[in-house]
Design a protein around this motif. Structure first.
Motif, short mmCIF file in Angstrom:
data_model
loop_
_atom_site.label_atom_id
_atom_site.label_comp_id
_atom_site.label_asym_id
_atom_site.label_seq_id
_atom_site.Cartn_x
_atom_site.Cartn_y
_atom_site.Cartn_z
N SER A 1 -2.64 -6.83 5.83
CA SER A 1 -2.62 -5.53 5.10
C SER A 1 -1.72 -4.58 5.78
O SER A 1 -0.93 -3.75 5.19
CB SER A 1 -4.16 -5.00 5.16
N SER A 2 -1.86 -4.67 7.22
CA SER A 2 -0.80 -3.80 8.02
C SER A 2 0.82 -3.93 7.73
O SER A 2 1.31 -3.11 7.61
CB SER A 2 -1.32 -3.84 9.42
N LEU A 3 0.91 -5.26 7.53
CA LEU A 3 2.46 -5.51 7.39
C LEU A 3 2.89 -5.34 5.99
O LEU A 3 3.86 -4.43 5.87
CB LEU A 3 2.56 -7.03 7.49
N LYS A 4 1.86 -5.44 4.94
CA LYS A 4 2.36 -4.75 3.58
C LYS A 4 2.45 -3.22 3.79
O LYS A 4 3.31 -2.60 2.92
CB LYS A 4 1.15 -5.07 2.60
N ASP A 5 1.70 -2.64 4.40
CA ASP A 5 1.75 -0.77 4.44
C ASP A 5 2.98 -0.56 5.16
O ASP A 5 3.54 0.21 4.62
CB ASP A 5 0.47 -0.49 5.09
N ALA A 6 3.43 -1.20 6.28
CA ALA A 6 4.69 -1.11 6.83
C ALA A 6 5.63 -1.42 5.96
O ALA A 6 6.86 -0.61 5.82
CB ALA A 6 4.89 -1.84 8.10
N GLY A 7 5.64 -2.46 5.15
CA GLY A 7 6.88 -2.70 4.36
C GLY A 7 7.08 -1.66 3.09
O GLY A 7 8.05 -1.16 2.99
N GLY B 1 -0.21 5.05 -5.12
CA GLY B 1 -1.70 5.07 -4.80
C GLY B 1 -2.33 3.66 -5.04
O GLY B 1 -3.45 3.49 -4.35
N ILE B 2 -1.84 3.05 -5.89
CA ILE B 2 -2.47 1.71 -6.52
C ILE B 2 -2.17 0.73 -4.91
O ILE B 2 -3.08 0.16 -4.40
CB ILE B 2 -1.89 1.16 -7.62
N ASP B 3 -0.89 0.68 -4.73
CA ASP B 3 -0.70 -0.23 -3.52
C ASP B 3 -1.41 0.36 -2.22
O ASP B 3 -1.98 -0.64 -1.55
CB ASP B 3 0.80 0.04 -3.14
N LYS B 4 -1.63 1.60 -1.95
CA LYS B 4 -2.34 2.10 -0.79
C LYS B 4 -4.06 1.61 -0.88
O LYS B 4 -4.32 1.14 -0.09
CB LYS B 4 -2.25 3.68 -0.63
N ALA B 5 -4.40 1.60 -2.26
CA ALA B 5 -5.96 1.33 -2.49
C ALA B 5 -5.93 -0.21 -1.93
O ALA B 5 -6.87 -0.58 -1.48
CB ALA B 5 -6.30 1.78 -3.79
N LYS B 6 -5.00 -0.81 -2.57
CA LYS B 6 -5.24 -2.41 -2.66
C LYS B 6 -4.99 -2.61 -0.92
O LYS B 6 -5.97 -3.62 -0.59
CB LYS B 6 -4.08 -2.95 -3.26
N ASN B 7 -4.19 -2.14 -0.21
CA ASN B 7 -3.95 -2.19 1.15
C ASN B 7 -5.45 -1.97 1.90
O ASN B 7 -5.56 -2.72 2.90
CB ASN B 7 -2.50 -1.71 1.77
N LYS B 8 -5.82 -1.04 1.36
CA LYS B 8 -6.95 -0.30 2.40
C LYS B 8 -8.13 -1.30 2.13
O LYS B 8 -8.99 -1.74 2.98
CB LYS B 8 -7.27 1.04 1.93
N LEU B 9 -8.54 -1.89 0.95
CA LEU B 9 -9.31 -2.84 0.33
C LEU B 9 -9.35 -4.04 1.20
O LEU B 9 -10.22 -4.60 1.58
CB LEU B 9 -9.48 -2.77 -1.11
N GLU B 10 -8.07 -4.55 1.19
CA GLU B 10 -7.80 -5.87 1.95
C GLU B 10 -8.11 -5.63 3.50
O GLU B 10 -8.86 -6.49 4.16
CB GLU B 10 -6.33 -6.21 1.78
#
Length: 57
Positions: free
Chosen positions: A42-48, A3-12
């Motif tokens: 952010s999209s690349l991190k989310d995909a990874g 959830g933390i990674d999702k939040a960070k990616n969404k914030l970015e």
């Protein structure tokens, strides 16, 4: 993905959108492009993270 990674990616992503809009409003193409780059990163991190999650199952 945690959830933390999702939040960070969404914030970015949201920060990137804000930079892009600010660049459009002010006519600053550098800021606009920086915002687009932030969103792409952010999209690349989310995909990874999704790939990692798929291999964990």
């Amino acid at each position: 993905m945690s959830g933390i990674d999702k939040a960070k990616n969404k914030l970015e992503d949201l920060q990137g959108q804000a930079k892009e809009k600010l660049g459009q409003v002010t006519g600053d193409s550098d800021t606009e492009n920086e915002g687009k780059a932030d969103q792409a990163k952010s999209s690349l991190k989310d995909a990874g993270e999704k790939v990692k999650d798929a291999f964990k199952k």
